[in-house]
Design a protein around this motif. Structure first.
Motif, PDB file in Angstrom:
ATOM      1  N   THR A  31       8.875   2.614   4.793  1.00 18.47           N
ATOM      2  CA  THR A  31       7.421   3.434   5.029  1.00 18.47           C
ATOM      3  C   THR A  31       6.606   2.455   5.127  1.00 18.47           C
ATOM      4  OG1 THR A  31       7.319   4.774   2.737  1.00 18.47           O
ATOM      5  CG2 THR A  31       8.685   4.969   4.786  1.00 18.47           C
ATOM      6  N   ILE A  32       6.991   0.984   3.839  1.00 18.21           N
ATOM      7  CA  ILE A  32       5.957   0.289   3.397  1.00 18.21           C
ATOM      8  C   ILE A  32       6.337  -0.982   3.977  1.00 18.21           C
ATOM      9  CG2 ILE A  32       5.708   1.703   1.137  1.00 18.21           C
ATOM     10  CD1 ILE A  32       7.154  -0.253  -0.195  1.00 18.21           C
ATOM     11  N   SER A  33       4.904  -1.755   3.768  1.00 17.64           N
ATOM     12  CA  SER A  33       4.657  -3.568   3.819  1.00 17.64           C
ATOM     13  C   SER A  33       4.767  -3.924   2.832  1.00 17.64           C
ATOM     14  CB  SER A  33       3.934  -3.606   4.834  1.00 17.64           C
ATOM     15  OG  SER A  33       4.047  -4.992   5.328  1.00 17.64           O
ATOM     16  N   GLU A  34       6.393  -4.744   2.550  1.00 22.67           N
ATOM     17  CA  GLU A  34       6.016  -6.104   0.869  1.00 22.67           C
ATOM     18  C   GLU A  34       4.819  -7.168   1.193  1.00 22.67           C
ATOM     19  OE1 GLU A  34       9.165  -7.052  -0.646  1.00 22.67           O
ATOM     20  OE2 GLU A  34       9.777  -4.498  -0.630  1.00 22.67           O
ATOM     21  N   ASN A  35       3.930  -7.395   0.492  1.00 24.20           N
ATOM     22  CA  ASN A  35       3.006  -8.521   0.728  1.00 24.20           C
ATOM     23  C   ASN A  35       3.792  -9.474  -0.216  1.00 24.20           C
ATOM     24  OD1 ASN A  35       1.431  -7.122   3.158  1.00 24.20           O
ATOM     25  ND2 ASN A  35       0.866  -6.120   1.068  1.00 24.20           N
ATOM     26  N   HIS A  36       3.918 -11.025  -0.078  1.00 34.19           N
ATOM     27  CA  HIS A  36       4.893 -12.038  -0.909  1.00 34.19           C
ATOM     28  C   HIS A  36       3.184 -12.886  -0.848  1.00 34.19           C
ATOM     29  CE1 HIS A  36       8.657 -10.513  -1.048  1.00 34.19           C
ATOM     30  NE2 HIS A  36       8.305  -9.714  -1.047  1.00 34.19           N
ATOM     31  N   GLY A  37       3.914 -14.098  -2.040  1.00 35.01           N
ATOM     32  CA  GLY A  37       2.481 -15.129  -2.086  1.00 35.01           C
ATOM     33  C   GLY A  37       0.907 -14.471  -2.113  1.00 35.01           C
ATOM     34  N   ILE A  38       1.091 -13.617  -3.101  1.00 33.60           N
ATOM     35  CA  ILE A  38       0.097 -13.226  -3.746  1.00 33.60           C
ATOM     36  C   ILE A  38      -0.102 -13.298  -5.276  1.00 33.60           C
ATOM     37  CG2 ILE A  38       0.138 -10.784  -2.573  1.00 33.60           C
ATOM     38  CD1 ILE A  38       0.577  -9.031  -4.946  1.00 33.60           C
TER      39      ILE A  38
ATOM     40  N   ARG B  16       1.093  -1.130  -0.475  1.00 24.72           N
ATOM     41  CA  ARG B  16       0.019   0.326  -0.337  1.00 24.72           C
ATOM     42  C   ARG B  16       0.735   1.449   0.208  1.00 24.72           C
ATOM     43  NH1 ARG B  16      -4.563  -1.826   4.025  1.00 24.72           N
ATOM     44  NH2 ARG B  16      -5.655  -3.210   3.078  1.00 24.72           N
ATOM     45  N   TRP B  17       0.225   2.288  -0.178  1.00 21.81           N
ATOM     46  CA  TRP B  17       1.479   3.201  -1.005  1.00 21.81           C
ATOM     47  C   TRP B  17       0.826   3.778   0.739  1.00 21.81           C
ATOM     48  CZ3 TRP B  17       4.314   6.102  -4.734  1.00 21.81           C
ATOM     49  CH2 TRP B  17       4.237   7.519  -4.102  1.00 21.81           C
ATOM     50  N   THR B  18       1.789   4.703   1.465  1.00 24.35           N
ATOM     51  CA  THR B  18       1.706   5.384   2.231  1.00 24.35           C
ATOM     52  C   THR B  18       2.695   6.951   1.902  1.00 24.35           C
ATOM     53  OG1 THR B  18       3.850   4.709   2.924  1.00 24.35           O
ATOM     54  CG2 THR B  18       2.516   2.983   4.086  1.00 24.35           C
ATOM     55  N   PRO B  19       2.193   7.581   2.099  1.00 25.10           N
ATOM     56  CA  PRO B  19       2.838   8.660   2.282  1.00 25.10           C
ATOM     57  C   PRO B  19       4.311   9.170   2.517  1.00 25.10           C
ATOM     58  CG  PRO B  19       0.844   9.365   4.149  1.00 25.10           C
ATOM     59  CD  PRO B  19       1.608   8.252   4.027  1.00 25.10           C
ATOM     60  N   GLN B  20       5.250   9.759   1.035  1.00 23.58           N
ATOM     61  CA  GLN B  20       6.656   9.620   0.637  1.00 23.58           C
ATOM     62  C   GLN B  20       6.594  11.203   0.587  1.00 23.58           C
ATOM     63  OE1 GLN B  20       8.769   7.281   0.610  1.00 23.58           O
ATOM     64  NE2 GLN B  20       6.004   6.114   0.990  1.00 23.58           N
ATOM     65  N   THR B  21       7.485  11.551   1.238  1.00 23.34           N
ATOM     66  CA  THR B  21       8.878  13.177   1.169  1.00 23.34           C
ATOM     67  C   THR B  21       9.064  12.816   0.237  1.00 23.34           C
ATOM     68  OG1 THR B  21       8.380  13.243   3.700  1.00 23.34           O
ATOM     69  CG2 THR B  21       9.562  14.809   2.702  1.00 23.34           C
ATOM     70  N   ASP B  22       9.397  13.521  -0.602  1.00 20.13           N
ATOM     71  CA  ASP B  22      10.466  13.799  -1.664  1.00 20.13           C
ATOM     72  C   ASP B  22      11.943  14.774  -0.885  1.00 20.13           C
ATOM     73  OD1 ASP B  22      10.090  16.049  -2.401  1.00 20.13           O
ATOM     74  OD2 ASP B  22       8.616  16.135  -4.057  1.00 20.13           O
ATOM     75  N   PRO B  23      12.805  14.028  -2.188  1.00 20.23           N
ATOM     76  CA  PRO B  23      13.884  15.008  -2.292  1.00 20.23           C
ATOM     77  C   PRO B  23      14.082  16.492  -1.318  1.00 20.23           C
ATOM     78  CG  PRO B  23      14.487  13.082  -3.188  1.00 20.23           C
ATOM     79  CD  PRO B  23      13.122  12.618  -3.386  1.00 20.23           C
ATOM     80  N   PHE B  24      12.980  17.369  -2.600  1.00 27.03           N
ATOM     81  CA  PHE B  24      12.668  18.524  -1.757  1.00 27.03           C
ATOM     82  C   PHE B  24      12.062  18.456  -0.763  1.00 27.03           C
ATOM     83  CE2 PHE B  24      13.088  19.581  -6.254  1.00 27.03           C
ATOM     84  CZ  PHE B  24      14.776  19.156  -6.998  1.00 27.03           C
TER      85      PHE B  24
ATOM     86  N   ILE C 274       8.591  17.799  -0.293  1.00 22.55           N
ATOM     87  CA  ILE C 274       7.255  17.831  -0.356  1.00 22.55           C
ATOM     88  C   ILE C 274       6.695  16.145   0.361  1.00 22.55           C
ATOM     89  CG2 ILE C 274       5.412  18.126  -2.061  1.00 22.55           C
ATOM     90  CD1 ILE C 274       7.139  20.699  -1.227  1.00 22.55           C
ATOM     91  N   VAL C 275       5.859  16.117   0.737  1.00 20.90           N
ATOM     92  CA  VAL C 275       4.555  15.582   1.393  1.00 20.90           C
ATOM     93  C   VAL C 275       3.679  15.013   0.155  1.00 20.90           C
ATOM     94  CG1 VAL C 275       2.903  13.789   2.990  1.00 20.90           C
ATOM     95  CG2 VAL C 275       5.833  15.666   3.551  1.00 20.90           C
ATOM     96  N   HIS C 276       3.744  13.520  -0.236  1.00 21.21           N
ATOM     97  CA  HIS C 276       2.536  13.379  -1.396  1.00 21.21           C
ATOM     98  C   HIS C 276       2.164  12.235  -0.548  1.00 21.21           C
ATOM     99  CE1 HIS C 276       4.875  14.854  -4.389  1.00 21.21           C
ATOM    100  NE2 HIS C 276       6.200  14.516  -3.892  1.00 21.21           N
ATOM    101  N   PRO C 277       0.711  12.108   0.006  1.00 20.82           N
ATOM    102  CA  PRO C 277       0.022  11.483   0.597  1.00 20.82           C
ATOM    103  C   PRO C 277      -0.406  10.515  -0.244  1.00 20.82           C
ATOM    104  CG  PRO C 277      -0.840  13.814   0.625  1.00 20.82           C
ATOM    105  CD  PRO C 277      -0.142  13.685   0.215  1.00 20.82           C
ATOM    106  N   THR C 278      -0.890  10.642  -1.716  1.00 26.94           N
ATOM    107  CA  THR C 278      -1.225   9.755  -2.341  1.00 26.94           C
ATOM    108  C   THR C 278      -0.078   9.951  -3.621  1.00 26.94           C
ATOM    109  OG1 THR C 278      -2.786  11.324  -3.456  1.00 26.94           O
ATOM    110  CG2 THR C 278      -3.488  10.114  -2.028  1.00 26.94           C
TER     111      THR C 278
END
Length: 483
Positions: free
Chosen positions: A271-278, A245-253, A255-259
């Motif tokens: 900041t993310i959790s990988e789900n394997h076995g899908i 799932r996308w989580t809010p990401q802060t770019d190198p400048f 700026i926070v990108h909630p989506t």
């Protein structure tokens, strides 16, 4: 692009580390080109070097009996050869070529940073384009919006990395440009840990048809699924590796990108959790194609890459792959052909917002049909992007056939509030009626009857602002034309 003209063997803009890889890839493209040229022309082909603009390589080849020599250009994807998020009638061409010439063009997916380890690391072209630190971005403008937009330069008003433009000598408004897709190949991962494999990203995004219509919590979420593709082409299916799932990401400048609201934002893996076995034991058929491919429109100098229109663009039809031919009405001098948004596979509708977004390299041939030669031919009065496959003609209808002209000065914003499948279906119907009446000499009643019993209408996409419906008719039902 710099004003340097490369001489044969020049490696301007190529580092010692990448020269060997580029040379090997070009030689492989030459071998493929020789094979395909022999199929097209029924005879032998010869190659030789020639001068050309920076950022590209060229060779000449005999393409068909009596056709003379055609040039074959190689255009790598780099910061000098891409436009991120827009078509432009005034951008400096990466190469100028003649009718009959070929070009092998690298295209990168704008979703490569969804898994940079697999799709960016070790790939010099991708690393240069996606570079982003606290001081600068490899490609600053991303979109046709304002450069001072808070979210980032270009405002993300257009997201696709497009290689080009390619200027077709002699092309003028009113002409038709024929583009033949000779070959399509996946771009291998540059990371030695993933040698022999290619990866792509599918994003169930906020702009997808499903967003806000979900069963499980959170009801509004964006999910990235990474797929693996066989880079050798021996395996004709892809498999899911994992999702997150996308989580809010802060770019190198900072700026926070909630989506996912700006293309190419680096993902902080912590900041993310990988789900394997899908998607266990599910094989997704590979249908490599170019989602965004077309020529520059005349209505504005800089046009977002997202909504498709009368000059093509982000059509997102999986049939636009190897062996297909497209016909475009030329709207500006030189046509200014651009291609990108490469996909490993996609279904009709592109429902969740994306395909398997996967970097590809394509080989194209360009044939210019002059306006004065069009009367009495099937290309007369062509005012929409027309696709020809081995078996079918495919016409593309949109909510607005030419939204730039129909919606006024704010069209590039307004289009996202105006789309409907009904309008796209009506446009596809009108285009198919026109096609049957003008190319086959049918009366209106004949055309309508044939459309109901022999034409398949399908939803091309419902995620690109200007929604699309395609109409497919089999070529075999029509009598052969006299030559």
């Amino acid at each position: 692009m710099q004003d340097h003209v490369c001489s044969p063997g020049c490696t301007h803009g190529v580092t010692p580390e990448t020269e060997k890889d580029i040379t090997e890839e070009f030689q492989e493209s030459r071998r493929r080109f020789l094979r395909d040229a022999m199929v097209i022309g029924g005879g032998a082909a010869t190659l030789g070097a020639m001068s050309m603009p920076a950022g590209a390589f060229a060779a000449s080849a005999s393409t068909s009996p009596g056709a003379g020599n055609a040039s074959h250009y190689y255009i790598p994807a780099s910061v000098e050869t891409v436009l991120w998020g827009y078509f432009s009638k005034s951008a400096k061409p990466v190469v100028e070529l003649n009718s009959g010439d070929f070009a092998t063009i690298e295209t990168l997916t704008h979703h490569a940073n969804d898994d940079a380890e697999r799709m960016v690391k070790g790939d010099p072209g991708a690393e240069s384009i996606f570079y982003w630190d606290a001081q600068r971005k490899g490609v600053d403008r991303r979109g046709a919006g304002p450069m001072d937009a808070k979210i980032g330069a270009g405002a993300g008003a257009g997201v696709h990395i497009l290689t080009g433009p390619v200027h077709i000598n002699g092309a003028e408004p009113g002409d038709v440009l024929e583009v033949r897709i000779i070959d399509v190949a996946p771009r291998p991962s540059g990371n030695a840990a993933f040698k022999g494999r290619t990866y792509g990203s599918n994003v169930a995004a906020a702009w997808g048809f499903q967003y806000g219509d979900l069963l499980t919590e959170p009801k509004k979420r964006e999910v990235v699924t990474i797929y693996e593709v066989d880079a050798t082409g021996e395996r004709n299916w892809a498999r899911a590796v994992y999702n997150y799932r996308w989580t809010p990401q802060t770019d190198p400048f900072g700026i926070v990108h909630p989506t996912i609201d700006y293309p190419g934002v680096p993902v902080d893996r912590s900041t993310i959790s990988e789900n394997h076995g899908i998607l266990k034991n599910i094989r997704v058929p590979i249908r490599p194609h170019f989602g965004t491919i077309g020529v520059a429109p005349a209505e504005a100098d800089m046009v977002t890459s997202i909504p498709p229109s009368y000059t093509g663009g982000n059509i997102d039809n999986w049939r636009i792959g190897k062996g297909a031919t497209l016909y475009y009405p030329v709207a500006v001098k030189g046509a200014m052909f651009t291609v990108g948004d490469p996909h490993a596979s996609q279904g009709d509708s592109e429902l969740c917002g994306t395909a398997i977004e996967c970097s590809l390299t394509g080989t194209f041939q360009f044939i210019l049909h002059k306006k004065s030669d069009l009367p009495g031919t099937p290309l007369a009065e062509l005012h929409y992007p027309l696709l020809e496959t081995q078996d079918d003609w495919v016409l593309h209808g949109f909510s607005y056939a030419n939204y730039l002209a129909e919606l006024g000065p704010n069209a590039q914003d307004e289009i996202y509030n105006k789309s409907s499948v009904d309008r796209a279906m009506r446009d596809a119907y009108r285009k198919m009626r026109h096609f049957l009446m003008t190319t086959q000499g049918l009366g209106e009643d004949e055309a309508i009857s044939l459309m109901s019993i022999a034409v398949d209408f399908g939803i091309t996409q419902v995620v690109d602002g200007n929604w699309g419906v395609h109409a497919i008719i089999n070529k075999g039902m029509f009598p052969a034309r006299e030559t």
